[in-house]
Motif scaffolding. Structure first.
Motif, PDB file in Angstrom:
ATOM      1  N   ILE A  26       1.010  -1.180  -0.414  1.00 43.91           N
ATOM      2  CA  ILE A  26       0.217  -0.101   0.206  1.00 43.91           C
ATOM      3  C   ILE A  26       0.723   1.173   0.291  1.00 43.91           C
ATOM      4  O   ILE A  26      -0.104   2.538  -0.060  1.00 43.91           O
ATOM      5  N   ARG A  27       2.376   1.066  -0.147  1.00 46.48           N
ATOM      6  CA  ARG A  27       2.594   2.148  -0.749  1.00 46.48           C
ATOM      7  C   ARG A  27       4.252   2.505  -1.612  1.00 46.48           C
ATOM      8  O   ARG A  27       3.806   3.432  -1.626  1.00 46.48           O
ATOM      9  N   SER A  28       3.221   2.390  -2.440  1.00 48.18           N
ATOM     10  CA  SER A  28       3.336   2.197  -3.460  1.00 48.18           C
ATOM     11  C   SER A  28       2.600   2.905  -4.600  1.00 48.18           C
ATOM     12  O   SER A  28       1.857   3.551  -4.173  1.00 48.18           O
ATOM     13  N   GLN A  29       2.650   3.833  -5.339  1.00 44.17           N
ATOM     14  CA  GLN A  29       2.267   4.891  -6.185  1.00 44.17           C
ATOM     15  C   GLN A  29       0.559   4.230  -6.355  1.00 44.17           C
ATOM     16  O   GLN A  29      -0.791   5.615  -6.354  1.00 44.17           O
ATOM     17  N   ARG A  30       1.089   3.555  -6.869  1.00 42.57           N
ATOM     18  CA  ARG A  30      -0.366   2.558  -7.509  1.00 42.57           C
ATOM     19  C   ARG A  30      -1.231   2.506  -6.684  1.00 42.57           C
ATOM     20  O   ARG A  30      -2.736   3.140  -6.865  1.00 42.57           O
ATOM     21  N   GLN A  31      -1.206   2.166  -5.574  1.00 45.80           N
ATOM     22  CA  GLN A  31      -1.892   1.892  -4.379  1.00 45.80           C
ATOM     23  C   GLN A  31      -2.334   3.252  -3.734  1.00 45.80           C
ATOM     24  O   GLN A  31      -3.532   3.029  -3.059  1.00 45.80           O
ATOM     25  N   HIS A  32      -1.255   3.718  -3.584  1.00 40.53           N
ATOM     26  CA  HIS A  32      -2.068   5.302  -3.060  1.00 40.53           C
ATOM     27  C   HIS A  32      -2.587   6.130  -3.894  1.00 40.53           C
ATOM     28  O   HIS A  32      -4.167   6.300  -3.592  1.00 40.53           O
ATOM     29  N   ALA A  33      -2.854   5.460  -5.478  1.00 38.64           N
ATOM     30  CA  ALA A  33      -3.503   6.562  -5.729  1.00 38.64           C
ATOM     31  C   ALA A  33      -5.149   5.897  -5.775  1.00 38.64           C
ATOM     32  O   ALA A  33      -6.479   6.420  -5.669  1.00 38.64           O
ATOM     33  N   ILE A  34      -4.801   4.246  -5.801  1.00 42.47           N
ATOM     34  CA  ILE A  34      -6.221   3.897  -5.558  1.00 42.47           C
ATOM     35  C   ILE A  34      -7.229   4.242  -3.839  1.00 42.47           C
ATOM     36  O   ILE A  34      -8.720   4.075  -3.703  1.00 42.47           O
ATOM     37  N   LEU A  35      -6.408   4.362  -3.311  1.00 44.06           N
ATOM     38  CA  LEU A  35      -6.512   4.383  -2.094  1.00 44.06           C
ATOM     39  C   LEU A  35      -7.484   5.525  -1.868  1.00 44.06           C
ATOM     40  O   LEU A  35      -8.276   5.740  -1.077  1.00 44.06           O
ATOM     41  N   ARG A  36      -6.907   6.785  -2.603  1.00 42.97           N
ATOM     42  CA  ARG A  36      -7.443   7.581  -2.599  1.00 42.97           C
ATOM     43  C   ARG A  36      -8.721   8.029  -3.107  1.00 42.97           C
ATOM     44  O   ARG A  36      -9.914   8.839  -2.559  1.00 42.97           O
ATOM     45  N   VAL A  37      -8.629   7.557  -4.291  1.00 42.26           N
ATOM     46  CA  VAL A  37      -9.717   7.424  -5.002  1.00 42.26           C
ATOM     47  C   VAL A  37     -10.556   6.882  -4.145  1.00 42.26           C
ATOM     48  O   VAL A  37     -12.254   7.262  -4.083  1.00 42.26           O
ATOM     49  N   ARG A  38     -10.726   5.402  -3.596  1.00 46.56           N
ATOM     50  CA  ARG A  38     -12.080   4.995  -2.362  1.00 46.56           C
ATOM     51  C   ARG A  38     -12.370   5.808  -1.551  1.00 46.56           C
ATOM     52  O   ARG A  38     -13.718   5.915  -0.865  1.00 46.56           O
ATOM     53  N   HIS A  39     -10.586   6.739  -0.823  1.00 44.00           N
ATOM     54  CA  HIS A  39     -11.454   8.257   0.235  1.00 44.00           C
ATOM     55  C   HIS A  39     -12.387   8.600  -0.156  1.00 44.00           C
ATOM     56  O   HIS A  39     -13.335   9.409  -0.265  1.00 44.00           O
ATOM     57  N   GLU A  40     -11.994   9.174  -1.499  1.00 49.34           N
ATOM     58  CA  GLU A  40     -12.863  10.420  -2.005  1.00 49.34           C
ATOM     59  C   GLU A  40     -14.945   9.831  -2.602  1.00 49.34           C
ATOM     60  O   GLU A  40     -15.733  10.339  -2.726  1.00 49.34           O
ATOM     61  N   VAL A  41     -14.674   8.341  -2.757  1.00 44.08           N
ATOM     62  CA  VAL A  41     -15.602   7.346  -3.096  1.00 44.08           C
ATOM     63  C   VAL A  41     -16.761   7.730  -1.670  1.00 44.08           C
ATOM     64  O   VAL A  41     -17.544   7.602  -1.915  1.00 44.08           O
TER      65      VAL A  41
END
Length: 431
Positions: free
Chosen positions: A122-137
């Motif tokens: 979850i520290r990687s750039q891709r997971q970072h982006a996905i989890l932030r989208v989840r937060h926004e959803v």
RNA sequence: UCCUCAGUAGCUCAAUGGUAGAGCAUCCGGCUGUUAACCGGAGGGUUGCUGGUUCGAGUCCAGCCUGAGGAGCCA
């Protein structure tokens, strides 16, 4: 010197700032280091030249391993050569804790390897982006219902029995003598709170002990379920449409850098505008046959059917009036055609399948009791649910929306396992 | 539960039944604008497990284990 977060770095252009984070990657050219630093809010390149920091500081960065915790101080500045457009000209480096042999390198890894190290992945750039989208959803969903006047009324996680007899539940020992089950839907409780508070929603984890092994399934996932008193199937469809449009617009507005990092085709998401096409199950069957899918009237759609169907439209499509036999006992039959139920599925585009399922509930006491018996459900357990039809029953309905499937769709992911920090699947209970 | 595929260095993968290799990572050295940096060198192996066929098995056969994708069911 002010502490800056990487996501706000543009506001600090020209200033000396302190960034507190971790070393994500390092490139070196002998007398110049390029340190890619992440701080949880983003990633930025810090440039350290031997000439400006001196030998001692320069050597500290020489052998620094990936994910070492570091604090860098220096000037923020715009530079077209830097990924992200901004970089830090390092004046000072402080090593908080040194890391060695970090197991996730910038090269490719297999799914099993990464899932075993999900706590690091979850520290990687891709997971970072996905989890932030989840937060926004999640926030977009909450904001939507709160704005629309819905009351958050969460349903219990421990339940005494199945909401719908068909799916498998996780049993848990409840003190000495009792067995509880983890909820698979808050819906029955929502019906009670809706008759108390008018329009309600619950939002929490849901558990399904199905041995499903596909890209669309988790055993633990998050679902938001609104329920409205004095509502018909049409009201339910309007609400689902409005919610999905609102969530997509919000993510497009607030999370464009993340979507771009995921190389998502934004034009496909920009098409998600009302009205969504509404087709009947009968119509869907005809369209599937025309497209060459071998489907029989009376069955539920398979994954391929959903993909083919959603591929016929450029935006989400709502399929309503399914055969009553394949739907849950609490679905209201169409008064004009009792063999179909007033239920609706909303299929996401691009083959992402069902993200919303719901409909109008059966409000008649006698008919509901009949259904409970016909499904071999214990009437005693459903006594309280039947009470809702004895005192003040009204037309009502709602739906459930699976958060992980929405996030997978919006991010354009292959599998829902990346949409939640720690996915729970058939063969995956750790970490 | 069923079907298909996979398992070789820390990771990602090569290797006609005949000497087990590469890239990355690690360590050493070089390089002042890198972009998954690059260049040179070094260390690193019970080929998932058990048994079988064979002069010889990473390779063929059987069983098992682990994982992935899909089906059914679902959000």
């Amino acid at each position: 010197m002010p502490i800056a977060y990487i996501q706000d770095i543009a506001k600090h252009e020209g200033q000396d700032v302190t960034i507190r984070g971790w070393l994500h990657n390092r490139r070196s050219s002998g007398k110049i280091h390029f340190l890619v630093v992440r701080d949880g809010t983003g990633f930025i390149q810090a440039v350290m030249s031997k000439a400006s920091v001196g030998d001692e500081t320069f050597q500290k960065a020489d052998h620094l391993g990936q994910e070492s915790a570091i604090i860098v101080r220096g000037q923020a500045r715009a530079d077209a050569r830097a990924p992200g457009g901004y970089e830090i000209e390092v004046g000072d480096l402080q090593v908080v804790s040194e890391a060695r042999d970090y197991p996730i390198s910038p090269k490719e890894h297999g799914v099993e390897y990464l899932l075993d190290r999900r706590h690091l992945w979850i520290r990687s750039q891709r997971q970072h982006a996905i989890l932030r989208v989840r937060h926004e959803v999640v926030n977009a969903v909450r904001d939507f219902f709160n704005r629309e006047g819905f009351v958050l009324a969460d349903a219990p996680i421990f339940t005494p029995s199945a909401c719908e007899g068909t799916t498998t539940l996780f049993p848990v020992q409840y003190f000495e003598d009792d067995t509880a089950y983890l909820t698979q839907s808050g819906q029955l409780y929502n019906e009670a709170t809706a008759l108390a508070l008018g329009r309600v929603y619950c939002f929490g984890p849901t558990f399904r002990a199905e041995k499903s092994k596909t890209r669309r399934h988790l055993t633990e996932f998050w679902m938001v379920e609104p329920e409205m008193a004095y509502a018909t199937l049409d009201d339910v469809m309007r609400l689902a449409e409005k919610l999905v449009v609102s969530v997509v617009a919000r993510v497009l507005e607030a999370r464009q850098p993340e979507l771009r990092a995921l190389e998502r085709d934004l034009s496909r998401l920009e098409l998600v505008q009302a009205p969504f096409p509404r087709i009947t199950y009968d119509d869907a069957i005809e369209r599937l046959r025309a497209a060459g899918q071998p489907v029989e009237w009376g069955g539920d759609f398979g994954g391929t059917d959903e993909t083919v169907l959603s591929g016929l439209f450029d935006r989400p499509v709502m399929v309503h009036r399914f055969p009553a036999a394949v739907k849950a006992f609490y679905m209201k039959p169409d008064p004009e055609r009792p063999e179909v139920a007033l239920g609706v599925d909303l299929l996401a585009p691009e083959g992402y399948g069902e993200i919303v399922g719901g409909g109008e509930r059966l409000a008649d006491y006698d008919l509901l009791l009949e259904r409970v018996k016909a499904h071999d459900l214990p009437p005693s357990t459903f006594e309280w649910y039947l009470d809702l039809r004895r005192w003040g029953s009204v037309p009502h309905g709602g739906f459930g929306m699976g958060i992980e499937r929405v996030v997978a769709w919006l991010c354009g992911l292959e599998h829902v396992r990346e949409t939640i920090p720690f996915p729970r699947m058939l063969y995956r209970l750790a970490p």
